[in-house]
Design a protein around this motif. Sequence first.
Motif, PDB file in Angstrom:
ATOM      1  N   ASN A 178       6.974 -12.209  14.445  1.00 55.90           N
ATOM      2  CA  ASN A 178       8.131 -11.518  15.026  1.00 55.90           C
ATOM      3  C   ASN A 178       7.775 -10.758  16.306  1.00 55.90           C
ATOM      4  OD1 ASN A 178       9.800 -12.397  12.939  1.00 55.90           O
ATOM      5  ND2 ASN A 178       9.345 -10.612  11.661  1.00 55.90           N
ATOM      6  N   GLY A 179       6.551 -10.970  16.800  1.00 56.50           N
ATOM      7  CA  GLY A 179       6.136 -10.313  18.029  1.00 56.50           C
ATOM      8  C   GLY A 179       5.835  -8.839  17.875  1.00 56.50           C
ATOM      9  N   GLN A 180       5.539  -8.405  16.660  1.00 55.82           N
ATOM     10  CA  GLN A 180       5.234  -6.994  16.397  1.00 55.82           C
ATOM     11  C   GLN A 180       3.744  -6.817  16.146  1.00 55.82           C
ATOM     12  OE1 GLN A 180       7.873  -6.779  12.982  1.00 55.82           O
ATOM     13  NE2 GLN A 180       9.245  -5.417  14.099  1.00 55.82           N
ATOM     14  N   PRO A 181       3.199  -5.656  16.508  1.00 52.04           N
ATOM     15  CA  PRO A 181       1.772  -5.408  16.261  1.00 52.04           C
ATOM     16  C   PRO A 181       1.489  -5.247  14.772  1.00 52.04           C
ATOM     17  CG  PRO A 181       2.821  -3.419  17.072  1.00 52.04           C
ATOM     18  CD  PRO A 181       3.851  -4.506  17.183  1.00 52.04           C
ATOM     19  N   ALA A 182       0.276  -5.551  14.396  1.00 51.86           N
ATOM     20  CA  ALA A 182      -0.111  -5.462  12.988  1.00 51.86           C
ATOM     21  C   ALA A 182      -0.370  -4.015  12.593  1.00 51.86           C
ATOM     22  CB  ALA A 182      -1.356  -6.298  12.744  1.00 51.86           C
ATOM     23  N   PHE A 183      -0.199  -3.747  11.300  1.00 46.27           N
ATOM     24  CA  PHE A 183      -0.599  -2.450  10.753  1.00 46.27           C
ATOM     25  C   PHE A 183      -2.068  -2.539  10.363  1.00 46.27           C
ATOM     26  CE2 PHE A 183       3.990  -1.905   9.656  1.00 46.27           C
ATOM     27  CZ  PHE A 183       4.190  -0.741  10.379  1.00 46.27           C
ATOM     28  N   PRO A 184      -2.934  -1.737  10.944  1.00 45.18           N
ATOM     29  CA  PRO A 184      -4.362  -1.831  10.593  1.00 45.18           C
ATOM     30  C   PRO A 184      -4.692  -1.058   9.314  1.00 45.18           C
ATOM     31  CG  PRO A 184      -4.045  -0.168  12.286  1.00 45.18           C
ATOM     32  CD  PRO A 184      -2.681  -0.756  12.011  1.00 45.18           C
ATOM     33  N   TYR A 185      -5.449  -1.679   8.447  1.00 46.48           N
ATOM     34  CA  TYR A 185      -5.991  -1.023   7.253  1.00 46.48           C
ATOM     35  C   TYR A 185      -7.500  -1.054   7.416  1.00 46.48           C
ATOM     36  CZ  TYR A 185      -1.332  -1.560   5.254  1.00 46.48           C
ATOM     37  OH  TYR A 185       0.025  -1.499   5.023  1.00 46.48           O
ATOM     38  N   HIS A 186      -8.093   0.075   7.766  1.00 43.31           N
ATOM     39  CA  HIS A 186      -9.489   0.094   8.176  1.00 43.31           C
ATOM     40  C   HIS A 186     -10.479   0.151   7.016  1.00 43.31           C
ATOM     41  CE1 HIS A 186      -8.377   0.325  12.366  1.00 43.31           C
ATOM     42  NE2 HIS A 186      -7.603   1.351  12.116  1.00 43.31           N
ATOM     43  N   TRP A 187     -10.138   0.878   5.961  1.00 46.73           N
ATOM     44  CA  TRP A 187     -11.075   1.041   4.838  1.00 46.73           C
ATOM     45  C   TRP A 187     -10.353   0.844   3.510  1.00 46.73           C
ATOM     46  CZ3 TRP A 187     -16.244   1.730   5.701  1.00 46.73           C
ATOM     47  CH2 TRP A 187     -16.617   2.140   6.982  1.00 46.73           C
ATOM     48  N   LEU A 188     -11.004   0.153   2.600  1.00 43.70           N
ATOM     49  CA  LEU A 188     -10.554   0.038   1.219  1.00 43.70           C
ATOM     50  C   LEU A 188     -11.293   1.116   0.433  1.00 43.70           C
ATOM     51  CD1 LEU A 188      -9.485  -1.316  -1.401  1.00 43.70           C
ATOM     52  CD2 LEU A 188     -11.431  -2.878  -1.246  1.00 43.70           C
ATOM     53  N   GLU A 189     -10.551   2.060  -0.144  1.00 41.43           N
ATOM     54  CA  GLU A 189     -11.186   3.164  -0.869  1.00 41.43           C
ATOM     55  C   GLU A 189     -10.910   3.033  -2.362  1.00 41.43           C
ATOM     56  OE1 GLU A 189      -9.854   6.796   0.902  1.00 41.43           O
ATOM     57  OE2 GLU A 189     -11.192   6.580   2.636  1.00 41.43           O
ATOM     58  N   LEU A 190     -11.976   3.151  -3.148  1.00 41.12           N
ATOM     59  CA  LEU A 190     -11.891   3.030  -4.599  1.00 41.12           C
ATOM     60  C   LEU A 190     -12.317   4.340  -5.246  1.00 41.12           C
ATOM     61  CD1 LEU A 190     -13.694  -0.421  -4.777  1.00 41.12           C
ATOM     62  CD2 LEU A 190     -11.250  -0.035  -4.880  1.00 41.12           C
ATOM     63  N   GLU A 191     -11.454   4.862  -6.102  1.00 41.25           N
ATOM     64  CA  GLU A 191     -11.758   6.108  -6.804  1.00 41.25           C
ATOM     65  C   GLU A 191     -11.966   5.810  -8.278  1.00 41.25           C
ATOM     66  OE1 GLU A 191      -8.683   8.941  -6.132  1.00 41.25           O
ATOM     67  OE2 GLU A 191      -8.972   9.016  -3.945  1.00 41.25           O
ATOM     68  N   PHE A 192     -13.065   6.283  -8.811  1.00 43.68           N
ATOM     69  CA  PHE A 192     -13.390   6.099 -10.219  1.00 43.68           C
ATOM     70  C   PHE A 192     -13.493   7.476 -10.887  1.00 43.68           C
ATOM     71  CE2 PHE A 192     -14.930   2.259  -8.167  1.00 43.68           C
ATOM     72  CZ  PHE A 192     -14.458   1.259  -9.018  1.00 43.68           C
ATOM     73  N   GLY A 193     -12.369   8.099 -11.115  1.00 42.33           N
ATOM     74  CA  GLY A 193     -12.358   9.410 -11.755  1.00 42.33           C
ATOM     75  C   GLY A 193     -13.136  10.435 -10.951  1.00 42.33           C
ATOM     76  N   ASP A 194     -14.066  11.108 -11.621  1.00 42.84           N
ATOM     77  CA  ASP A 194     -14.864  12.141 -10.961  1.00 42.84           C
ATOM     78  C   ASP A 194     -16.122  11.584 -10.313  1.00 42.84           C
ATOM     79  OD1 ASP A 194     -13.077  14.093 -11.777  1.00 42.84           O
ATOM     80  OD2 ASP A 194     -14.111  14.407 -13.693  1.00 42.84           O
ATOM     81  N   ASN A 195     -16.280  10.271 -10.330  1.00 40.05           N
ATOM     82  CA  ASN A 195     -17.458   9.657  -9.721  1.00 40.05           C
ATOM     83  C   ASN A 195     -17.292   9.566  -8.211  1.00 40.05           C
ATOM     84  OD1 ASN A 195     -19.099   8.697 -12.188  1.00 40.05           O
ATOM     85  ND2 ASN A 195     -17.025   7.995 -12.632  1.00 40.05           N
ATOM     86  N   ALA A 196     -18.332   9.092  -7.547  1.00 38.53           N
ATOM     87  CA  ALA A 196     -18.301   8.987  -6.095  1.00 38.53           C
ATOM     88  C   ALA A 196     -17.233   7.990  -5.631  1.00 38.53           C
ATOM     89  CB  ALA A 196     -19.668   8.557  -5.566  1.00 38.53           C
ATOM     90  N   LEU A 197     -16.634   8.289  -4.500  1.00 37.34           N
ATOM     91  CA  LEU A 197     -15.695   7.374  -3.866  1.00 37.34           C
ATOM     92  C   LEU A 197     -16.482   6.207  -3.269  1.00 37.34           C
ATOM     93  CD1 LEU A 197     -12.681   7.044  -2.731  1.00 37.34           C
ATOM     94  CD2 LEU A 197     -13.594   8.058  -0.641  1.00 37.34           C
ATOM     95  N   ILE A 198     -15.933   5.006  -3.368  1.00 35.50           N
ATOM     96  CA  ILE A 198     -16.519   3.842  -2.702  1.00 35.50           C
ATOM     97  C   ILE A 198     -15.555   3.404  -1.613  1.00 35.50           C
ATOM     98  CG2 ILE A 198     -17.351   1.475  -2.941  1.00 35.50           C
ATOM     99  CD1 ILE A 198     -17.954   2.034  -5.855  1.00 35.50           C
ATOM    100  N   ALA A 199     -16.026   3.352  -0.367  1.00 36.47           N
ATOM    101  CA  ALA A 199     -15.198   2.957   0.764  1.00 36.47           C
ATOM    102  C   ALA A 199     -15.794   1.711   1.400  1.00 36.47           C
ATOM    103  CB  ALA A 199     -15.124   4.089   1.790  1.00 36.47           C
ATOM    104  N   VAL A 200     -15.014   0.634   1.439  1.00 38.12           N
ATOM    105  CA  VAL A 200     -15.482  -0.640   1.979  1.00 38.12           C
ATOM    106  C   VAL A 200     -14.671  -0.992   3.217  1.00 38.12           C
ATOM    107  CG1 VAL A 200     -15.881  -3.078   1.495  1.00 38.12           C
ATOM    108  CG2 VAL A 200     -16.089  -1.390  -0.350  1.00 38.12           C
ATOM    109  N   LYS A 201     -15.358  -1.339   4.302  1.00 43.87           N
ATOM    110  CA  LYS A 201     -14.681  -1.695   5.553  1.00 43.87           C
ATOM    111  C   LYS A 201     -13.940  -3.016   5.385  1.00 43.87           C
ATOM    112  CE  LYS A 201     -13.577  -1.084   9.838  1.00 43.87           C
ATOM    113  NZ  LYS A 201     -12.377  -1.946   9.660  1.00 43.87           N
ATOM    114  N   THR A 202     -12.703  -3.050   5.835  1.00 46.82           N
ATOM    115  CA  THR A 202     -11.936  -4.290   5.791  1.00 46.82           C
ATOM    116  C   THR A 202     -12.335  -5.192   6.957  1.00 46.82           C
ATOM    117  OG1 THR A 202     -10.167  -3.317   7.113  1.00 46.82           O
ATOM    118  CG2 THR A 202      -9.972  -3.137   4.720  1.00 46.82           C
ATOM    119  N   GLY A 203     -11.879  -6.444   6.903  1.00 49.81           N
ATOM    120  CA  GLY A 203     -12.154  -7.372   7.987  1.00 49.81           C
ATOM    121  C   GLY A 203     -11.282  -7.093   9.196  1.00 49.81           C
TER     122      GLY A 203
END
Length: 203
Positions: free
Chosen positions: A40-65
């Motif tokens: 439709n000639g519109q710019p894309a919405f960028p999603y830069h990081w995939l973030e995973l939360e596992f309760g009180d454990n550390a956050l995991i952040a993975v870079k998207t393509g």
Amino acid sequence: DKSDEAAQQLWEGVMPKWLHNMFSKVSNTITAANNVRAENGQPAFPYHWLELEFGDNALIAVKTGSDSSFPADGVDMVERVRDLMNAGALGQDIACVRIPSRASYEAQLAAAEQAQAEAVVAAEQGDSAGQVAEQAELASDTVEQAVDAADAAAEAQAEPADVAEPAFAMPELPAFDVDYGTWGIEYVDGTVREFDVAAGAFS
């Protein structure tokens, strides 16, 4: 916690398959939506990081393509983080495991931008050579054709074309394959250490 029998059974029986399905569904939804916007000639919405939360454990952040899709081996990365954290290889008081580290990604992006800039310069030089040949050909045209071309150029300059404003501005990032080999282990006190996955040790 692998030492917790119930937690281990839950992980083995549910989590990898569930994560794989969620990664696939969400990633496909994002890329499909951005493909429609592009059509439709519109710019894309960028999603830069995939973030995973596992309760009180550390956050995991993975870079998207580059197209905001999730890496195909994302679940393997999560499994690797879990193994290393259970083994105590990443230290204590971890706030986030970032894959790759910010420093690693920024270096990769800078290299891709440099390569892109060099490609643009090379293309422009090629265009310049083409323009010289074209100008030589125009010089052989009749005086009448040259005058007509000048009149047309003057008319076009006098009537600037309307330029449609984009829905929103988004910086154009070069497309490149992200190297996930160096992780950033971010601790609650704000310090960050670089972890070489292949070596299984801090660099």
